[in-house]
Design a protein around this motif. Structure first.
Motif, PDB file in Angstrom:
ATOM      1  N   ASP B 157      -8.121  13.872  15.257  1.00  0.00           N
ATOM      2  CA  ASP B 157      -8.043  15.234  14.751  1.00  0.00           C
ATOM      3  C   ASP B 157      -9.313  15.511  13.947  1.00  0.00           C
ATOM      4  N   ARG B 260      -3.913  -0.839  18.553  1.00  0.00           N
ATOM      5  CA  ARG B 260      -3.855  -0.887  17.095  1.00  0.00           C
ATOM      6  C   ARG B 260      -3.215  -2.209  16.703  1.00  0.00           C
ATOM      7  N   PRO B 262      -3.165  -4.033  13.437  1.00  0.00           N
ATOM      8  CA  PRO B 262      -2.361  -4.241  12.222  1.00  0.00           C
ATOM      9  C   PRO B 262      -1.210  -3.253  12.158  1.00  0.00           C
ATOM     10  N   GLU B 263      -0.064  -3.766  11.808  1.00  0.00           N
ATOM     11  CA  GLU B 263       1.110  -2.913  11.652  1.00  0.00           C
ATOM     12  C   GLU B 263       1.016  -2.189  10.319  1.00  0.00           C
ATOM     13  N   ALA B 264       1.317  -0.899  10.336  1.00  0.00           N
ATOM     14  CA  ALA B 264       1.310  -0.167   9.077  1.00  0.00           C
ATOM     15  C   ALA B 264       2.440  -0.684   8.198  1.00  0.00           C
ATOM     16  N   GLN B 265       2.132  -0.794   6.929  1.00  0.00           N
ATOM     17  CA  GLN B 265       3.125  -1.312   6.012  1.00  0.00           C
ATOM     18  C   GLN B 265       4.211  -0.275   5.816  1.00  0.00           C
ATOM     19  N   SER B 266       5.424  -0.753   5.602  1.00  0.00           N
ATOM     20  CA  SER B 266       6.508   0.219   5.442  1.00  0.00           C
ATOM     21  C   SER B 266       6.375   0.904   4.086  1.00  0.00           C
ATOM     22  N   ASP B 267       6.904   2.125   4.019  1.00  0.00           N
ATOM     23  CA  ASP B 267       6.774   2.901   2.794  1.00  0.00           C
ATOM     24  C   ASP B 267       7.585   2.317   1.655  1.00  0.00           C
ATOM     25  N   ASP B 268       8.612   1.594   2.034  1.00  0.00           N
ATOM     26  CA  ASP B 268       9.610   1.212   1.063  1.00  0.00           C
ATOM     27  C   ASP B 268       9.082   0.424  -0.119  1.00  0.00           C
ATOM     28  N   THR B 270       6.025  -0.266  -1.545  1.00  0.00           N
ATOM     29  CA  THR B 270       5.141   0.287  -2.568  1.00  0.00           C
ATOM     30  C   THR B 270       5.797   1.431  -3.307  1.00  0.00           C
ATOM     31  N   GLY B 271       6.582   2.199  -2.578  1.00  0.00           N
ATOM     32  CA  GLY B 271       7.277   3.303  -3.226  1.00  0.00           C
ATOM     33  C   GLY B 271       8.107   2.790  -4.390  1.00  0.00           C
ATOM     34  N   LYS B 272       8.801   1.681  -4.142  1.00  0.00           N
ATOM     35  CA  LYS B 272       9.666   1.133  -5.173  1.00  0.00           C
ATOM     36  C   LYS B 272       8.877   0.699  -6.387  1.00  0.00           C
ATOM     37  N   SER B 274       6.057   1.755  -7.521  1.00  0.00           N
ATOM     38  CA  SER B 274       5.543   2.841  -8.343  1.00  0.00           C
ATOM     39  C   SER B 274       6.681   3.519  -9.095  1.00  0.00           C
ATOM     40  N   GLU B 277       7.454   1.414 -12.087  1.00  0.00           N
ATOM     41  CA  GLU B 277       6.474   1.580 -13.154  1.00  0.00           C
ATOM     42  C   GLU B 277       6.711   2.880 -13.909  1.00  0.00           C
ATOM     43  N   LYS B 278       7.167   3.862 -13.159  1.00  0.00           N
ATOM     44  CA  LYS B 278       7.385   5.148 -13.804  1.00  0.00           C
ATOM     45  C   LYS B 278       8.569   5.081 -14.767  1.00  0.00           C
TER      46      LYS B 278
END
Lengths: 352, 280
Positions: B157, B260, B262-268, B270-272, B274, B277-278
């Motif tokens: 794109d 492609r 490398p497999e994209a890392q799951s969102d789970d 890193t989301g947790k 952060s 930390e919050k």
């Protein structure tokens, strides 16, 4: 990264219209919009309503039709291309550069500004820490998840300390749980930076929780501008009322201090007119009561138990079924007669 | 597991077809290093013919390489921006131009050469320089460069990438060189290999366009077949193959889109973190 809400740059759009396809497609009717410094304004509407066009005019990616003008503070930026406007922009598809790693992506805006390397390193370091991306710094973009990508995109947009931050459906490509999570992060970020932000979305939940003000648009026109509370409690048109939250509609005839509808009467204390009206009220503003004393009566069509509340679909009040939400623990069965009244303060009447 | 007879019969057929195609190549290569082709390999193996080829035709090899490199330079300078503009414009005119560009591939090389000679043959100096051949090669190879860059551009794109770069303050040239070009690298590389390979091996056009002083390798090859011992022609083929093989291998390596890895890392995860930390 300091600064309070009133330090952001104000944005002003003056009669900005946009026509595409050599005058054939009107994407945006002439629009006047003032956004005060530090404010977060959400442009909300279904696809094709002109919200993205408006954002792109603010960004400098589209030029308004002749006569339209765009101001940042006191500067007329109408003729400035996007690269000279000093904005930060976040895209739905992230638009991260696949040929660069996370750090290089964040540093890009500083690099094209020819900032000294020491300063770039310092600012990028700060940003990486702020966005909790320490372990991702040297990853390639295709090694990141959607949520991580959007965080990098945010960091890349704000590291250049833009005058305004523009977000074009930044959460649309993410799944529901992550969307809610990132929404909180973005809200926190916008408040901390005190930056003027324009946020485009078709999701009313996002609009309500992020916007200081919401601009509801449809078919290239502004339907209503107001705070989330204004928009929710005092929608000025059927479109706005239907687009934000769920709402019930009943047709009736006003007479005196009430409105007569198919299933009974609804009190309307402020009535100043008589004749055909349309009454709107939200499912949560209905109180269920005994059928014998109820102002409105109907039959339960279906009920959905949702744990914290029960959602009832009620028929017999005109051509459309209405929705009622109740927190009581009674179990309702299909076909049962039900009586209820509408909280008189919460009704919205549109005269026909 | 026992394989069915169908498998073996298919295998045999495939091997026969391969042999039919490959054996002549091997025969020719062998002939190039045989002392005397009519007595066969037992007459001895020698590099004599190869030395002879290098002695007589070295200048054609140099000229071929020079034209290939020049052709690559011209197709890069013309082709990459053309592909960029074609990808950016969506109008009817752009599509027509795209089709028009491919015409030289469809029209026989001899016809193009003839047209060039009729039109520009009068310019004596130009006609007798290798630049004349270069023009033919560029006409013929340009669509391959444009197509291959265009394919990559339409798979990414790039408009949004460019808008992203512009929003960060990058000027047109900064965007073009810093974002657009690096992200079409695979297409540029594949296109380049294609152009060099085609240019080195081009015969049709070149045969018409060349002068006795501007012979390229394939033209020299035809010449040696016609007027030299069979062993010399074969040795020449061998030299040609050695030159072209690395290019073809490169085409295979870079020309096919990469998976492609490398497999994209799951969102789970890193989301947790952060979120945690919050909450602290």
């Amino acid at each position: 990264m300091s600064g309070s809400r009133d330090h952001g740059t104000a944005i002003k759009l003056l009669s900005c219209a946009k026509t595409f396809g050599g005058g054939t497609v009107r994407a945006l009717e002439s629009l006047d919009l003032e956004i005060t410094g530090g404010e977060t304004v959400v442009l909300l509407g279904p696809s094709g309503c002109g919200k993205t066009t408006t954002l792109r005019i603010v960004a400098g990616l589209e030029e308004p039709d002749p006569g339209g003008r765009v101001f940042f503070g006191d500067d007329d930026v109408t003729r400035l291309p996007i690269e000279k406007r000093n904005i930060g922009m976040v895209f739905q598809s992230y638009a991260l550069f696949p040929n660069m790693n996370v750090r290089e992506n964040i540093a890009y805006g500083l690099k094209v500004r020819k900032m000294p390397k020491v300063e770039i390193d310092r600012r990028v370091g700060e940003m990486v820490e702020m966005m909790h991306m320490g372990e991702l710094e040297f990853r390639r973009i295709d090694q990141l998840s959607g949520g991580q990508r959007q965080r990098v995109a945010l960091a890349r947009a704000i590291v250049v300390r833009p005058r305004v931050l523009l977000l074009d459906e930044p959460l649309t490509a993410l799944d529901a749980i992550l969307r809610t999570r990132l929404r909180v992060e973005i809200d926190e970020l916008l408040r901390r930076l005190g930056i003027t932000a324009v946020y485009v979305t078709h999701d009313q939940g996002e609009a309500m929780s992020l916007g200081d003000r919401i601009v509801v648009m449809s078919n290239g026109k502004v339907e209503q501008i107001g705070t989330p509370r204004d928009i929710y409690y005092k929608p000025n048109s059927e479109f706005v009322a239907e687009f934000i939250g769920s709402i019930n509609r009943l047709h009736g005839i006003a007479c005196g201090d009430h409105v007569e509808v198919a299933g009974g009467t609804v009190p309307w204390l402020l009535n100043q007119s008589s004749g055909k009206v349309e009454i709107l009220f939200r499912p949560e503003n209905v109180g269920i009561c005994d059928v014998s004393v109820a102002q409105l009566k109907g039959k339960v069509v279906t009920s959905f138990f949702q744990g914290d509340r029960t959602r009832l679909i009620v028929g017999g009040l005109g051509e459309r079924d209405i929705v009622i939400e109740t927190t009581d623990r009674t179990e309702y069965i299909s076909g049962q007669d039900i009586g209820f009244q509408v909280d008189p303060d919460s009704i919205i009447v549109l005269e026909k | 597991m026992r394989r069915p007879w169908l498998f073996y019969s298919q295998l045999a057929f495939t091997l026969c077809v391969c042999a039919f195609l490959i054996v002549p190549v091997i025969m020719s290569m062998m002939a190039g290093v045989t002392e005397n082709y009519f007595y066969g390999i037992k007459s001895g193996i020698t590099l004599r013919w190869i030395y002879e080829v290098l002695d007589i035709y070295l200048d054609t090899i140099y000229l071929s390489l020079m034209i290939a490199v020049a052709c690559l330079a011209v197709t890069l300078i013309l082709g990459v921006p053309t592909a960029y503009v074609l990808a950016k414009k969506s109008g009817r005119l752009a599509r027509m131009f795209e089709e028009f560009l491919v015409l030289p591939v469809a029209i026989p090389g001899l016809a193009i050469a003839l047209a060039l000679i009729i039109t520009y043959g009068g310019f004596r100096d130009f006609r007798s320089s290798w630049g004349f051949i270069l023009v033919g090669h560029v006409l013929y190879t340009l669509p391959f460069m444009v197509r291959s860059v265009l394919a990559v551009l339409s798979s990414i794109d790039f408009k949004t990438l460019e808008e992203g770069a512009a929003s960060l303050g990058a000027s047109f040239w900064q965007r073009f060189f810093g974002v657009i070009l690096p992200n079409c690298r695979s297409g540029i590389l594949a296109g380049s290999l294609m152009v060099v390979t085609l240019s080195v091996g081009e015969f049709n056009l070149t045969w018409m366009l060349h002068t006795p002083l501007t012979k390229t390798l394939p033209v020299g090859l035809a010449d040696s077949y016609a007027s030299m011992r069979l062993e010399v022609g074969s040795a020449y083929t061998l030299v040609f193959l050695i030159m072209i093989m690395p290019l073809l291998a490169g085409l295979q390596m870079f020309g096919t889109p990469k998976d492609r890895k490398p497999e994209a890392q799951s969102d789970d995860m890193t989301g947790k973190t952060s979120l945690k930390e919050k909450n602290l």
